[in-house]
Scaffold this motif. Structure first.
Motif, PDB file in Angstrom:
ATOM      1  N   GLU A 176       0.820  -1.218   0.000  1.00 45.17           N
ATOM      2  CA  GLU A 176       0.000   0.000   0.000  1.00 45.17           C
ATOM      3  C   GLU A 176       0.855   1.270   0.000  1.00 45.17           C
ATOM      4  O   GLU A 176       0.549   2.232  -0.717  1.00 45.17           O
ATOM      5  N   ALA A 177       1.901   1.283   0.836  1.00 51.98           N
ATOM      6  CA  ALA A 177       2.699   2.511   0.973  1.00 51.98           C
ATOM      7  C   ALA A 177       3.451   2.807  -0.329  1.00 51.98           C
ATOM      8  O   ALA A 177       3.455   3.948  -0.814  1.00 51.98           O
ATOM      9  N   GLU A 178       4.065   1.782  -0.891  1.00 48.61           N
ATOM     10  CA  GLU A 178       4.795   2.002  -2.151  1.00 48.61           C
ATOM     11  C   GLU A 178       3.820   2.330  -3.285  1.00 48.61           C
ATOM     12  O   GLU A 178       4.123   3.143  -4.165  1.00 48.61           O
ATOM     13  N   ALA A 179       2.659   1.691  -3.261  1.00 53.72           N
ATOM     14  CA  ALA A 179       1.657   1.957  -4.298  1.00 53.72           C
ATOM     15  C   ALA A 179       1.178   3.408  -4.249  1.00 53.72           C
ATOM     16  O   ALA A 179       0.923   4.033  -5.283  1.00 53.72           O
ATOM     17  N   ALA A 180       1.090   3.944  -3.035  1.00 50.21           N
ATOM     18  CA  ALA A 180       0.630   5.331  -2.881  1.00 50.21           C
ATOM     19  C   ALA A 180       1.596   6.309  -3.560  1.00 50.21           C
ATOM     20  O   ALA A 180       1.178   7.365  -4.037  1.00 50.21           O
ATOM     21  N   ARG A 181       2.853   5.937  -3.620  1.00 51.56           N
ATOM     22  CA  ARG A 181       3.872   6.805  -4.229  1.00 51.56           C
ATOM     23  C   ARG A 181       4.062   6.515  -5.725  1.00 51.56           C
ATOM     24  O   ARG A 181       4.878   7.160  -6.377  1.00 51.56           O
ATOM     25  N   SER A 186      -1.084   5.775  -7.583  1.00 47.94           N
ATOM     26  CA  SER A 186      -1.585   6.492  -6.396  1.00 47.94           C
ATOM     27  C   SER A 186      -2.424   5.596  -5.489  1.00 47.94           C
ATOM     28  O   SER A 186      -3.480   6.008  -4.988  1.00 47.94           O
ATOM     29  N   GLY A 187      -1.978   4.384  -5.289  1.00 49.87           N
ATOM     30  CA  GLY A 187      -2.698   3.456  -4.412  1.00 49.87           C
ATOM     31  C   GLY A 187      -2.643   2.050  -4.960  1.00 49.87           C
ATOM     32  O   GLY A 187      -2.332   1.843  -6.139  1.00 49.87           O
ATOM     33  N   LEU A 188      -2.936   1.100  -4.089  1.00 50.93           N
ATOM     34  CA  LEU A 188      -2.849  -0.308  -4.499  1.00 50.93           C
ATOM     35  C   LEU A 188      -3.816  -0.596  -5.660  1.00 50.93           C
ATOM     36  O   LEU A 188      -4.981  -0.198  -5.619  1.00 50.93           O
ATOM     37  N   ALA A 189      -3.316  -1.279  -6.662  1.00 49.38           N
ATOM     38  CA  ALA A 189      -4.119  -1.604  -7.847  1.00 49.38           C
ATOM     39  C   ALA A 189      -3.885  -3.064  -8.211  1.00 49.38           C
ATOM     40  O   ALA A 189      -2.791  -3.589  -8.044  1.00 49.38           O
TER      41      ALA A 189
END
Lengths: 190, 190
Positions: free
Chosen positions: B69-74, B78-81
């Motif tokens: 989640e954290a890496e996906a947000a960056r 812009s978020g887990l997909a």
């Protein structure tokens, strides 16, 4: 490794390292300027087992020719075959380990996806990826696009999948050492 | 059912029947003569959970924006997909239950596959499938081809995948009751 070589013994343990790398995989992150038309990337290999074929099909493509040997023998496939979507997913797995684009592999649309031959239990798959186009984005100065043809081959050298995909690739940041930030290897006009 | 509605509670139990069918699914096997341009098929629905997104990605598409989640947000997302290949696999699952072609769904090439929006944890997916072409095979008198656009939508009605696929469809055997064996609904010249 052929289909006779213990098809059931190794059923695609994706957590393990593939056993017979074809060529050294790309180990550094790639930016747009590192890509040029005609570049070819190999991949590790991946052996697919019958249990894995049936598991994937049971979850996502529950059709007799992917699930039952006897029914598959009477089908258009003349024997058990992996779901094409399973082949596509394995191809993605091999691609992630092979073409290491900075920021990850992000698709921007497919031009071609076809499965010329079935994937059978015990087949050992590998990729050949060729860079077909490299061009900067006209709207986003920090990135570009590359068109890559990934050919998925079995252990006999037969093509089981062709995927032509457009990938988003970042340009190397200006402050990075040794970079040539705004000159992709093979720029094309939009 | 929205992303707020217990995204983790139902994580795509594919063995179970989908919970909210949109329209009655096709229950009899379809032959070429049963298809006509403009026909639309709905599907059941499928809710995708965060654990399932990470499981599929861990096996087939191990990239940070599908796993963390954290890496996906960056990331670009812009978020887990969910992996696009996961969306494609779920689409196949829904398609198998929706458009019941005699002998199964056998692809003969894709024209389009794209993912206009990310699939998020908790999304509820469904299909709208439109028949775009129906034509007899010139080389195989017992079959034909149909081109179908499957649009995968989330619970907000947003398109998360478009797939245009050509399918092999058998013609109804001559001796079958009520059949019009050699007159597909919308024949086209080769």
């Amino acid at each position: 490794m052929t289909t006779q070589d213990g098809a059931d013994a190794v059923t695609g343990d994706l957590a393990a390292e593939p056993k017979r790398p074809q060529r050294p995989a790309q180990r550094t992150d790639l930016f747009l300027g590192d890509l040029s038309v005609g570049q070819i990337f190999g991949s590790a290999t991946y052996q697919i087992g019958v249990a894995e074929i049936k598991r994937f099909a049971g979850e996502f493509d529950p059709q007799p020719f992917h699930l039952d040997e006897a029914e598959a023998a009477r089908s258009l496939f003349s024997g058990l075959a992996a779901s094409g979507w399973h082949t596509a997913a394995i191809t993605m797995r091999l691609l992630v380990g092979s073409v290491r684009i900075s920021g990850g592999i992000v698709g921007a649309g497919m031009d071609v996806l076809r499965w010329p031959k079935p994937v059978r239990p015990g087949d050992t798959l590998r990729l050949e990826c060729e860079v077909l186009e490299v061009r900067p984005s006209t709207s986003h100065p920090d990135r570009g696009l590359t068109k890559v043809r990934t050919t998925t081959l079995n252990q006999h050298g037969e093509t089981v999948q062709v995927l032509v995909v457009n990938l988003v690739v970042p340009r190397r940041p200006r402050d990075e050492a040794g970079a040539c930030p705004l000159a992709p290897a093979q720029p094309r006009s939009q």
